[in-house]
Design a protein around this motif. Structure first.
Motif, PDB file in Angstrom:
ATOM      1  N   LEU A 171       0.854  -1.201   0.000  1.00  0.00           N
ATOM      2  CA  LEU A 171       0.000   0.000   0.000  1.00  0.00           C
ATOM      3  C   LEU A 171       0.885   1.244   0.000  1.00  0.00           C
ATOM      4  N   ARG A 200      -3.999   9.094   2.848  1.00  0.00           N
ATOM      5  CA  ARG A 200      -4.040   7.965   3.769  1.00  0.00           C
ATOM      6  C   ARG A 200      -4.891   6.877   3.137  1.00  0.00           C
ATOM      7  N   ALA A 201      -4.864   5.683   3.715  1.00  0.00           N
ATOM      8  CA  ALA A 201      -5.718   4.594   3.273  1.00  0.00           C
ATOM      9  C   ALA A 201      -7.150   4.829   3.733  1.00  0.00           C
ATOM     10  N   ASP A 227      -8.069   2.389  -0.927  1.00  0.00           N
ATOM     11  CA  ASP A 227      -7.270   3.260  -1.799  1.00  0.00           C
ATOM     12  C   ASP A 227      -6.965   4.586  -1.140  1.00  0.00           C
ATOM     13  N   ILE A 282      -6.962   8.240   0.002  1.00  0.00           N
ATOM     14  CA  ILE A 282      -7.905   9.304   0.316  1.00  0.00           C
ATOM     15  C   ILE A 282      -7.063  10.529   0.646  1.00  0.00           C
TER      16      ILE A 282
END
Lengths: 160, 160
Positions: free
Chosen positions: A43, A50-51, A136, A138
């Motif tokens: 990731l 951020r995630a 994904d 953000i």
């Protein structure tokens, strides 16, 4: 016509990660009742983001599928987790051109993570409901690049 | 005996988030063919860590279920995404004591995110395969606290 192949970690490695429960788990937890296949997605996110976890609900597609667009996300990886046990079509490209397209069929129990910046087709379930959780980026910035093809690439599969 | 209730966002709000495709999507993407329910999990992680995606493969449990342990993760939220359309049992507690336990049955298409520090039971699928993607804290520090109960709390459900 491109023939989609069964998705394997080895074939998909140039584009991303395959997340599944194949082989031995990295850890056994919960008093022996759960195997943890640990931290399987790279990731990679740009600073300033951020995630996040979103839910995608996509219309199922039929085969053969006419691919006329690829896209990529320059600011982060994108992980697709099927919330059903239906196979789905995974389309990637080493460059945003028709001759660089490859296609795979993900089996039940396989999630995928597109590495940051990988060209790919949009989400293409083959069965209803086309329900996925998506991890994904953000955050700030323009995270979508798209290239359309004048002539669609036709993609099919022996079975799905 | 505790009776597990159907999982709803309202009832689960004190403990975490329910992620599903209920209601109108936040965005329509992919030329109208996909609804995005955007950024639905509060992924609160301690400094020194990051989000990761792991796969859990857990042994299905039978009802009634004897709960003799709750745990929590002080360093981060933990999001469970079912990779099947089977219902599963979700156990939470407002405190690590038997009288504070509540139980829910998640329906097909519902993922959950335990907020950081929420007491909960371990992953309890009710059908095989007990396959989930888990987004949680990857990083330094001791992220597991457990409390065992001398007398188990029995949990059942009218149907699952």
């Amino acid at each position: 016509m491109i023939l989609a192949r069964p998705l394997t970690a080895a074939d998909f490695a140039p584009f991303g990660d395959v997340l599944d429960a194949a082989g031995d788990p990295d850890r056994i937890i919960n008093a022996g009742l759960c195997g943890r296949f640990h931290d399987r997605a790279r990731l990679d996110f740009a600073a300033g983001g951020r995630a996040g976890v979103s839910i995608f609900n996509a219309v199922p597609r039929a085969l053969p599928y006419a691919l006329d667009l690829v896209e990529r996300h320059p600011l982060g990886a994108q992980c697709f987790i099927p919330m059903t046990q239906h196979p789905y079509l995974v389309i990637v490209a080493s460059a945003p051109t028709p001759d660089a397209v490859q296609a795979f069929i993900a089996a039940p129990g396989q999630a995928i993570n597109f590495h940051r910046g990988t060209w790919h087709g949009v989400l293409t379930p083959l069965h209803a409901p086309g329900l996925f959780a998506v991890v994904d980026y953000i955050g700030e910035g323009d995270n979508l690049q798209e290239v359309t093809f004048d002539t669609p690439v036709m993609i099919t599969a022996p079975q799905a």
